[in-house]
Structure formats: C-alpha cells, structure tokens
Design a protein around this motif. Structure first.
Motif, short mmCIF file in Angstrom:
data_model
loop_
_atom_site.label_atom_id
_atom_site.label_comp_id
_atom_site.label_asym_id
_atom_site.label_seq_id
_atom_site.Cartn_x
_atom_site.Cartn_y
_atom_site.Cartn_z
N VAL A 62 0.85 -1.18 0.00
CA VAL A 62 0.00 0.00 0.00
C VAL A 62 0.90 1.24 0.00
CG1 VAL A 62 -1.80 1.28 1.21
CG2 VAL A 62 -1.81 -1.22 1.24
N ALA A 63 0.71 2.10 -1.01
CA ALA A 63 1.40 3.39 -1.09
C ALA A 63 0.49 4.48 -0.54
CB ALA A 63 1.79 3.69 -2.53
N THR A 64 1.03 5.32 0.37
CA THR A 64 0.20 6.31 1.06
C THR A 64 0.89 7.66 1.12
OG1 THR A 64 -0.66 4.52 2.47
CG2 THR A 64 -1.05 6.78 3.20
N ASN A 65 0.12 8.72 0.85
CA ASN A 65 0.52 10.08 1.20
C ASN A 65 -0.72 10.84 1.64
OD1 ASN A 65 -0.84 10.85 -1.12
ND2 ASN A 65 0.97 11.55 -2.21
N GLN A 66 -0.60 12.14 1.90
CA GLN A 66 -1.73 12.90 2.45
C GLN A 66 -2.88 13.05 1.48
OE1 GLN A 66 0.99 16.41 2.75
NE2 GLN A 66 -0.85 17.56 2.21
N MET A 67 -2.68 12.68 0.20
CA MET A 67 -3.74 12.80 -0.79
C MET A 67 -4.51 11.50 -1.01
SD MET A 67 -3.89 15.89 -1.77
CE MET A 67 -4.85 15.75 -3.27
N GLY A 68 -4.00 10.37 -0.53
CA GLY A 68 -4.73 9.12 -0.73
C GLY A 68 -3.82 7.91 -0.69
N THR A 69 -4.37 6.77 -1.11
CA THR A 69 -3.64 5.51 -1.10
C THR A 69 -3.86 4.76 -2.41
OG1 THR A 69 -5.48 4.28 -0.11
CG2 THR A 69 -3.88 5.26 1.40
N ALA A 70 -2.96 3.85 -2.70
CA ALA A 70 -3.09 2.94 -3.85
C ALA A 70 -2.32 1.68 -3.49
CB ALA A 70 -2.54 3.58 -5.12
N SER A 71 -2.69 0.56 -4.10
CA SER A 71 -2.08 -0.71 -3.70
C SER A 71 -1.88 -1.63 -4.90
CB SER A 71 -2.94 -1.42 -2.65
OG SER A 71 -4.20 -1.77 -3.20
N CYS A 72 -1.03 -2.63 -4.69
CA CYS A 72 -0.83 -3.72 -5.65
C CYS A 72 -0.60 -5.00 -4.86
CB CYS A 72 0.36 -3.44 -6.59
SG CYS A 72 1.97 -3.32 -5.78
N GLU A 73 -0.79 -6.14 -5.52
CA GLU A 73 -0.64 -7.45 -4.87
C GLU A 73 0.32 -8.33 -5.66
OE1 GLU A 73 -4.47 -9.16 -4.38
OE2 GLU A 73 -5.22 -7.55 -3.07
N LEU A 74 0.94 -9.25 -4.94
CA LEU A 74 1.91 -10.17 -5.54
C LEU A 74 1.77 -11.52 -4.86
CD1 LEU A 74 5.59 -9.40 -6.45
CD2 LEU A 74 5.09 -11.38 -5.04
#
Length: 329
Positions: free
Chosen positions: A220-232
């Motif tokens: 999960v990638a996070t900063n003050q504007m939101g999050t996004a994720s990937c799976e492996l």
C-alpha cells in the motif's frame, strides 16, 4: 547642544537628498513557507512590493523546475507600459490578482495546477531608478498528487531456505509516498527478523523461506492525498537438494520396478517350458487310438474288415447258397 544638532541634521538631510537623487530601494515580500495545492485546484502565489511606481515600472513572474538554478527559469507573464503579456505554456492558465499591478500587489493566480507546476516561482519587480535591491522574491510550490497504482515485483530464490526481495513503487505521488507491506489471509506469524521492510524504498525482504511463506502479499502506497495498492503472489517450492533427491529416488524406483517386471517374465517363460505334456499309460489304451506307423486315413478300412470278420458263418453260407439257386422266370 545646538552645535551637536546642526551636524546631525545636516547629515540626515544630505542622506535624504542623496536617496532622492539616486532612487529608493525596491522591497519585495513573499511567503517564507513553501506552498502546496492539490492537483487540479487554483494556486495563489502572494507577492507584494513597495516602491515609487514610475513610467519604467515592470513586473515579471517566472518559473524554474526543481533542482535547476535560477538562471534556468522561463517567464510566465510580463507586465510593462500598462500591458500584461502572458508567455509560455503556463501563461494560458496564469493571471494577476490585481491588474494592473501598480498598487503594491503582484499576486499570481494559477488555475488547474498540474504535477509539472511543482517548482520555484520568481516575483521580480523592476522600477528604475530604484536599484538598491534586486526586487526579487522566491516562492516554492508543491502540487499535491495522490499515489498512482504501484508496481509490485520480486527477485531472489523462492525455494525453501532461500531469500526474496519484494519491491513496490508508484510512478506518481506528491509528497513522496510511503510504502507498507502486509500478507493477506490468516497465516502463522513469521519468525522475528525473517521479514524486514523499508517504508521509504518500498522493499520487503523475506529470509529463510518455508512452504508456509507462500501466499499473497499486498503493498500500500500512502501520502496525504490518498492511497493505492498492488498485490503479488509468492510461491515457495522445495529446496534444490530436495528436488534432486526426489528425482533420484524416482529414477531408482522406476529401475527397480522394471527389473522386477523383467525377472517375473523370464521366470514365467522358464516355468512354462519345464511343464510336461499330457501322456497316457500302457494299460490306458483309448478305443480310437491308432497303432504306431498307421496313418489316420487307414482307420476306416480296418474298421470295415473288422466288421466282415465278425459276421457269423451261417450268414455267409446262406448268402452263398442263395446265390447258387436257379432263377425261375
């Protein structure tokens, strides 16, 4: 006392006359703290100045990308002789909060900000003969962007006892995202030290792998504007030594099975050859048996002669006598 005030007054008056003759200083004021604006919104870069605006007054806003020197800046808009001249690609989205900017305010308004708008903005006021300062103010602007969907990858040895590195990175995101890894599902907690992650680089190190290390891992990638994720998905296999041993055992078992099969076939053939054919004893003569040296074709003639010999003599005599009687017509 009067003689002391005389020289002081003269010096003050002389200085004032010199400033009027040579020009006043241009003082530009801008925020000292960096500014930040979400992507797609409007940014207002406040710039104020103090000077005696004359016919030679000029104002310029320019922009330089992060990491480049001020000399590499390019203009956004320019005001002189009572006219405003937008320049460059940003000029289409830029305007002045007050136009004309001759009242001491030169605030820049930039609409629909983009990630490429992140950088340093220069507010430059030029008003000859006011040359005592450079009349320059610098404002740092950061356009806030949520993390883009990160890319997950892996490298290393995925066999039992090996180590792998899982990596996660977003191509966009301001401020720079932080990364966190987690294993999905209910699984045993890995031993301490066998799972180490770096939130800045987005790397997860897994050591001393076991078959239970297999599973799906999420970043999960996070900063003050939101999050996004990937799976492996990580698949841990048996060690190379175990695979070699298993292959060797399989080959040996195959050879053994083939050897047993061949042995059984050979033994079966030998036993078949040793089995005697069916014979009859001397006293167990069959009625339909033929004498040695006599073919089967001769058997019907012998039976015929045997039948003649078994006929009674009277029958033979009778037949002969009848044949000698005269035939009466």
């Amino acid at each position: 006392m009067a003689w002391l005030l005389g020289p002081f007054f003269c010096r003050t008056l002389l200085g004032f006359l010199c400033l009027n003759a040579l020009g006043l200083a241009v003082e530009v004021k801008v925020p000292t703290e960096p500014l930040s604006t979400p992507v797609g919104k409007t940014a207002e870069l406040v710039c104020s100045y103090s000077t005696s605006v004359g016919s030679n007054f000029a104002l310029e806003w320019s922009f330089v990308q992060p990491g480049k020197p001020i000399s590499a800046s390019h203009p956004i808009l320019y005001f002189t002789n009572g006219h405003l001249y937008p320049t460059g690609s940003q000029g289409e989205r830029a305007s002045l909060l007050q136009n004309p900017p001759t009242g001491g305010v030169a605030t820049l308004k930039l609409v629909d900000v983009r990630p490429s708008d992140t950088g340093t903005y220069l507010c430059n006021v030029n008003n000859p003969p006011d040359f005592y300062t450079n009349g320059l103010g610098l404002i740092n602007l950061t356009v806030l962007v949520p993390p883009s969907r990160p890319s997950c990858s892996q490298s290393g040895t995925t066999s039992v006892g090996g180590s792998v590195a899982l990596r996660c990175s977003s191509s966009q995101g301001a401020p720079k995202p932080v990364y966190s890894w987690a294993r999905l599902g209910s699984f045993p907690t890995p031993p301490p030290g066998s799972m180490v992650q770096d939130e800045v680089s987005g790397q997860l190190i897994l050591t001393n792998l076991s078959l239970t290390s297999s599973g799906t891992y999420q970043c999960v990638a996070t900063n003050q504007m939101g999050t996004a994720s990937c799976e492996l998905t990580l698949s841990v296999t048996g060690s190379s030594e175990g695979r070699v041993a298993g292959t060797l055992i399989g080959v040996l078992l195959g050879v053994l099975l083939l050897s047993v099969t061949v042995f059984c076939l050979i033994r079966f053939q030998k036993d078949r050859k040793k089995t005697p054919k069916e014979t009859y004893g001397g006293s167990d003569l069959r009625e339909d048996a033929t004498a040695p040296g006599v073919s089967a074709q001769a058997s019907p003639e012998a039976d015929s002669r045997k039948g003649l010999m078994e006929r009674s003599p009277s029958a033979s005599t009778t037949t002969t006598t009848k044949s000698k009687l005269p035939v009466i017509n």
